[in-house]
Design a protein around this motif. Structure first.
Motif, short mmCIF file in Angstrom:
data_model
loop_
_atom_site.label_atom_id
_atom_site.label_comp_id
_atom_site.label_asym_id
_atom_site.label_seq_id
_atom_site.Cartn_x
_atom_site.Cartn_y
_atom_site.Cartn_z
N ASN A 23 0.83 -1.20 0.00
CA ASN A 23 0.00 0.00 0.00
C ASN A 23 0.87 1.26 0.00
OD1 ASN A 23 -2.72 -1.07 0.09
ND2 ASN A 23 -2.24 -1.77 2.15
N ASP A 24 1.90 1.24 0.84
CA ASP A 24 2.82 2.39 0.91
C ASP A 24 3.54 2.61 -0.41
OD1 ASP A 24 2.20 2.69 3.65
OD2 ASP A 24 3.82 1.31 4.22
N LEU A 25 4.01 1.52 -1.00
CA LEU A 25 4.75 1.63 -2.26
C LEU A 25 3.83 2.14 -3.37
CD1 LEU A 25 7.37 1.29 -3.82
CD2 LEU A 25 6.73 -1.11 -4.22
N LEU A 26 2.61 1.66 -3.44
CA LEU A 26 1.68 2.13 -4.46
C LEU A 26 1.39 3.62 -4.30
CD1 LEU A 26 -0.06 1.41 -6.89
CD2 LEU A 26 -1.91 0.82 -5.31
N GLN A 27 1.24 4.06 -3.06
CA GLN A 27 1.05 5.50 -2.81
C GLN A 27 2.23 6.30 -3.33
OE1 GLN A 27 0.35 5.79 1.47
NE2 GLN A 27 -1.51 6.94 0.99
N ARG A 28 3.42 5.81 -3.12
CA ARG A 28 4.62 6.52 -3.57
C ARG A 28 4.75 6.49 -5.10
NH1 ARG A 28 5.37 5.14 1.58
NH2 ARG A 28 6.73 6.39 2.89
N ILE A 29 4.40 5.37 -5.72
CA ILE A 29 4.44 5.29 -7.18
C ILE A 29 3.49 6.31 -7.79
CG2 ILE A 29 3.80 3.86 -9.17
CD1 ILE A 29 4.89 1.43 -7.61
N ASN A 30 2.30 6.43 -7.20
CA ASN A 30 1.28 7.33 -7.73
C ASN A 30 1.37 8.74 -7.16
OD1 ASN A 30 0.12 5.28 -9.28
ND2 ASN A 30 -1.16 4.61 -7.58
N GLY A 31 2.28 8.98 -6.25
CA GLY A 31 2.38 10.25 -5.56
C GLY A 31 2.96 11.38 -6.39
N GLU A 32 3.08 12.50 -5.73
CA GLU A 32 3.64 13.69 -6.36
C GLU A 32 4.95 14.04 -5.69
OE1 GLU A 32 0.79 16.84 -6.29
OE2 GLU A 32 -0.77 15.62 -7.19
N GLY A 33 5.65 14.97 -6.27
CA GLY A 33 6.92 15.43 -5.70
C GLY A 33 7.99 14.37 -5.81
#
Length: 106
Positions: A23-33
Motif C-alpha cells: 500500500n505504501d509503495l503504491l502511494q509513492r508510485i502514484n504520488g507527487e513530488g
C-alpha cells in the motif's frame, strides 16, 4: 574505516525497508513530488540486490518498465498489498525475469 561508516549510515535504512507495505509503495508510485523517485529507487534497489541470482532482466528492460509492472501488480492484486513491498517487488521481478538456474553468474 570508510566502509564501517558507510555501513553504519546504511544499516538503519535497510532495517526499516521491510516495514514498507505494498500500500505504501503504491502511494509513492502514484504520488507527487519526490515520492515517485523514491519508488523508482526502491524498485531499483530490490532489482540490483537480486540481479544475477533471483532476477535476471534483459539488458533492454528499463526501470520505468519495472515500475509499471509493480504498479500493475499492486493495482490488479489488492489482496496482497498488505505484504511488505520488498516481497512484492521481488515476486514481480522474479516472475517477469526468472534466472535460468539459481546462482547464475552475472
Amino acid at each position: 574505516m570508510k566502509k564501517l561508516i558507510a555501513i553504519a549510515l546504511i544499516a538503519p535504512a535497510l532495517a526499516n525497508a521491510e516495514f514498507l507495505s505494498g500500500n505504501d509503495l503504491l502511494q509513492r508510485i502514484n504520488g507527487e513530488g519526490s515520492y515517485p523517485m523514491f519508488a523508482l529507487g526502491y524498485i531499483a534497489g530490490i532489482s540490483d540486490v537480486n540481479n544475477g541470482t533471483l532476477v535476471c532482466p534483459t539488458s533492454s528492460v528499463t526501470l520505468g518498465q519495472m515500475k509499471d509492472m509493480v504498479r500493475n501488480h499492486l493495482n490488479d492484486n489488492p489482496q496482497f498489498r498488505h505484504f511488505t513491498a520488498d516481497v512484492i517487488v521481488l515476486h514481480v521481478l522474479k516472475t517477469a525475469f526468472p534466472c535460468k538456474q539459481t546462482g547464475q553468474q552475472i
